[in-house]
Each structure stands twice: as C-alpha cells, then as structure tokens.
Design a protein around this motif. Structure first.
Motif, PDB file in Angstrom:
ATOM      1  N   ALA A 111       0.838  -1.211   0.000  1.00 43.92           N
ATOM      2  CA  ALA A 111       0.000   0.000   0.000  1.00 43.92           C
ATOM      3  C   ALA A 111       0.868   1.254   0.000  1.00 43.92           C
ATOM      4  N   TYR A 112       1.950   1.230   0.806  1.00 40.04           N
ATOM      5  CA  TYR A 112       2.819   2.400   0.844  1.00 40.04           C
ATOM      6  C   TYR A 112       3.559   2.574  -0.482  1.00 40.04           C
ATOM      7  N   ALA A 114       1.171   4.149  -2.881  1.00 34.42           N
ATOM      8  CA  ALA A 114       0.812   5.531  -2.534  1.00 34.42           C
ATOM      9  C   ALA A 114       1.988   6.488  -2.719  1.00 34.42           C
ATOM     10  N   SER A 115       3.208   5.979  -2.504  1.00 36.43           N
ATOM     11  CA  SER A 115       4.376   6.869  -2.549  1.00 36.43           C
ATOM     12  C   SER A 115       5.074   6.848  -3.899  1.00 36.43           C
ATOM     13  N   ASP A 118       7.291   4.579  -4.596  1.00 35.58           N
ATOM     14  CA  ASP A 118       8.569   3.893  -4.406  1.00 35.58           C
ATOM     15  C   ASP A 118       8.365   2.387  -4.541  1.00 35.58           C
ATOM     16  N   MET A 125      11.148   5.394   4.544  1.00 36.73           N
ATOM     17  CA  MET A 125      10.153   6.466   4.548  1.00 36.73           C
ATOM     18  C   MET A 125       8.780   5.990   5.014  1.00 36.73           C
ATOM     19  N   PHE A 126       8.522   4.670   4.939  1.00 31.68           N
ATOM     20  CA  PHE A 126       7.258   4.174   5.500  1.00 31.68           C
ATOM     21  C   PHE A 126       7.320   4.247   7.024  1.00 31.68           C
ATOM     22  N   MET A 153       9.284   6.130   8.793  1.00 32.77           N
ATOM     23  CA  MET A 153       9.290   7.548   9.169  1.00 32.77           C
ATOM     24  C   MET A 153       7.894   8.146   9.011  1.00 32.77           C
ATOM     25  N   GLY A 154       7.168   7.695   7.986  1.00 29.75           N
ATOM     26  CA  GLY A 154       5.804   8.181   7.768  1.00 29.75           C
ATOM     27  C   GLY A 154       4.877   7.805   8.909  1.00 29.75           C
ATOM     28  N   LEU A 155       5.047   6.597   9.459  1.00 33.74           N
ATOM     29  CA  LEU A 155       4.222   6.188  10.599  1.00 33.74           C
ATOM     30  C   LEU A 155       4.549   7.044  11.820  1.00 33.74           C
ATOM     31  N   PHE A 160      18.056   6.765   9.326  1.00 34.13           N
ATOM     32  CA  PHE A 160      17.621   5.371   9.178  1.00 34.13           C
ATOM     33  C   PHE A 160      18.760   4.466   9.641  1.00 34.13           C
ATOM     34  N   ALA A 213      -4.555   8.579  -0.590  1.00 31.93           N
ATOM     35  CA  ALA A 213      -3.873   7.276  -0.649  1.00 31.93           C
ATOM     36  C   ALA A 213      -2.651   7.264   0.257  1.00 31.93           C
ATOM     37  N   PHE A 214      -1.899   8.371   0.248  1.00 34.35           N
ATOM     38  CA  PHE A 214      -0.691   8.445   1.075  1.00 34.35           C
ATOM     39  C   PHE A 214      -1.069   8.423   2.559  1.00 34.35           C
ATOM     40  N   ALA A 225      -2.239   4.925   3.662  1.00 40.21           N
ATOM     41  CA  ALA A 225      -1.133   3.972   3.827  1.00 40.21           C
ATOM     42  C   ALA A 225      -0.452   4.139   5.182  1.00 40.21           C
ATOM     43  N   LEU A 226      -0.581   5.330   5.769  1.00 44.80           N
ATOM     44  CA  LEU A 226       0.052   5.608   7.064  1.00 44.80           C
ATOM     45  C   LEU A 226      -0.950   5.579   8.213  1.00 44.80           C
ATOM     46  N   THR A 244       5.348  13.785   5.725  1.00 48.49           N
ATOM     47  CA  THR A 244       6.373  13.171   4.864  1.00 48.49           C
ATOM     48  C   THR A 244       5.941  13.108   3.398  1.00 48.49           C
ATOM     49  N   THR A 269       7.188  12.128  -1.968  1.00 46.31           N
ATOM     50  CA  THR A 269       6.645  11.555  -3.208  1.00 46.31           C
ATOM     51  C   THR A 269       7.069  12.400  -4.408  1.00 46.31           C
ATOM     52  N   HIS A 293      18.671   4.796   1.835  1.00 48.03           N
ATOM     53  CA  HIS A 293      18.331   6.099   2.404  1.00 48.03           C
ATOM     54  C   HIS A 293      19.043   6.241   3.756  1.00 48.03           C
ATOM     55  N   GLY A 294      19.899   7.240   3.879  1.00 52.49           N
ATOM     56  CA  GLY A 294      20.657   7.419   5.115  1.00 52.49           C
ATOM     57  C   GLY A 294      19.920   8.254   6.141  1.00 52.49           C
TER      58      GLY A 294
END
Lengths: 136, 128
Positions: free
Chosen positions: A27-28, A31-32, A34, A58-59, A61-63, A85, B26-27, B30-31, B42, B46, B68-69
């Motif tokens: 789903a992420y 939506a993103s 990626d 980023m998922f 971090m998004g949560l 990360f 949608a974004f 998902a969260l 965030t 996108t 991703h750092g």
C-alpha cells in the motif's frame, strides 16, 4: 487547532503501536511511488544480500509522522521532522511486525514544541536522531 | 562517482505536479492517517525523491545500490490538494566513505506563487 495537553520539558508522551506487514508495504509503495522490489519481493531482497524484505525507511518515518501529526492535532501543525535510518525493519511474509513509537518533550516555547522521538521494533531502535518541531 | 563540479548545482524542475486529493488520501491511508485536509508531513518525499533519482541517475550514480541514510523536512506551509508544485533540487554535498558515496540532496518544493512550501533533505548512500 492546538494541543489540548499542557506539556512540560521532559514529559514522556504516550506510546502508540503500529503494524508493519507485507500488505502495508504494498500500500505504501503504491501511494508513494517507491516500487523498489527490496520492499516487496523476498527473492529479490535476498539476492541483494538482505535478510528478507525490508520496510521503506520512509514508510517507518511516515508512521512516526502520523504519531507526530496526532500529537500536534493535525499534520498542518508539523513544522519540522527529521530522522536517520539506522536499522532496517525486516518484514517476513505473514508476520505483523510491531513498531512502537513514543516521544519526549525536549523544548517548549511560544512558537514551537520540540519533540525527541523513538521508534522501536523488537526492542531495537530503528530510527536515530528522530526529532520534530510542532506548533503549540 | 559523482562529478564534484555538480556539488552546489541546482537542477530546476521543468514540470509542475498538481497535487490531487486522491494522492493525499492514498498516502494518508497507507500511514493510517484519517485527516486528508492537508498532506502528511512526509508527503513531500513523493515529489522530491523521484526528482533526486532522475538528477542523480543522470549524473551517473547507480540507483540500484542506493540506501536512504537520513531525511529532514521543513514545512513552511502544509501541502494541500490543488497546489501546483515545482521541485528544485540542489546537490548539497557528496563524499566517499569506505567506498560508499554519500550524497545529500536538498529539494525545494515551490508553489505556483513561487512560495517555498516545503524543503526536503535526503541523504542517500550509494553502496560500493
């Protein structure tokens, strides 16, 4: 909208649990945008040396961002948000991985509240230096 | 390896993205976010990550080796449906550590009135 709670520096804010599983990663990804296969395809993930499928950083971090938005009363009150990360979140098939997110109040001023954030899976921190600034 | 002359260079976005309510919904879904009046904090990724990918790939870096750092957002104005966003990406730094190339890209998300609504910094590690 502003926060209802009068927070003080040092306050530990209530933790929230999130579930990360394969369906959530799909789903992420959709939506993103990626669509990196390391986040969906176990065979591919292992072929590039990973233990298994891993969550998008980023998922995760998004949560944590969702947690911050909730504390702030709305995403509209989030001014800054950053994280490193440090450890991938490994997501085996048919497993619900639990992400536990919490915050401490680092600074309170008229214009901003600074939060230090924590995100853990299986008792290990998955983000480092996670911080947010929200409007009081 | 990234051409060191590109550090400090800004790649101006040529096309704008119109933010749709569906994309925000949608974004957010998902969260697990139910508020879709504004985009989650965030959401800028996108737009910014895709642009960073095209800039860095065209500069010779191998996106298949990227990790991703770290990531930072400064949000001046929440992103809402209907905004027309252009993304300008600047390669802020590039260094090599133990054979891994570490690149920081700053992306300025600019609306139709030239206001910088959000800035995203992504540090990307291209594994040796």
């Amino acid at each position: 909208m502003s926060n209802v709670a009068p927070w003080n520096v040092g306050d530990a804010l209530p933790a929230k649990r999130y579930v990360i599983n394969r369906a959530a990663l799909v789903a992420y990804a959709n939506a993103s945008g990626d669509q990196n296969p390391i986040h969906q395809n176990e065979e591919f993930a292992k072929s590039v040396g990973l233990e298994n499928v891993i969550a998008h950083g980023m998922f995760t971090m998004g949560l944590v961002g969702q947690y911050v938005s909730e504390l702030a009363g709305s995403s509209a009150n989030v001014q800054e948000f950053s994280a490193r990360f440090t450890k991938p979140v490994v997501v085996p098939a048919d497993v619900d991985v639990e992400l536990i997110v919490s915050a401490n109040v680092a600074e309170v001023s008229d214009g901003a509240i600074r939060l230090d954030l924590s995100a853990e899976c299986n008792e290990a921190k998955v983000l480092g230096m996670a911080k947010a600034v929200i409007r009081p | 390896m990234l051409n060191p002359d590109l550090v400090g260079h800004t790649f101006t976005g040529v096309e704008s993205t119109t933010i749709t309510p569906e994309s925000i919904a949608a974004f957010a879904a998902a969260l697990g976010e139910s508020n879709i009046d504004v985009a989650p904090p965030t959401y800028a990724i996108t737009i910014s990550l895709e642009q960073s990918q095209s800039v860095l790939q065209s500069s010779g870096l191998n996106w298949d080796r990227v990790v991703h750092g770290d990531q930072k957002f400064v949000i001046n104005e929440p992103i809402r449906a209907g905004m027309k966003i252009t993304c300008n990406s600047t390669i802020e730094s590039a260094r090599v550590v133990a054979g891994n190339e570490i690149v920081t890209v700053r992306s300025d998300l600019v609306d139709a009135a030239s206001t910088v609504v959000a800035i995203s910094w992504s540090t990307l590690v291209f594994r040796a």
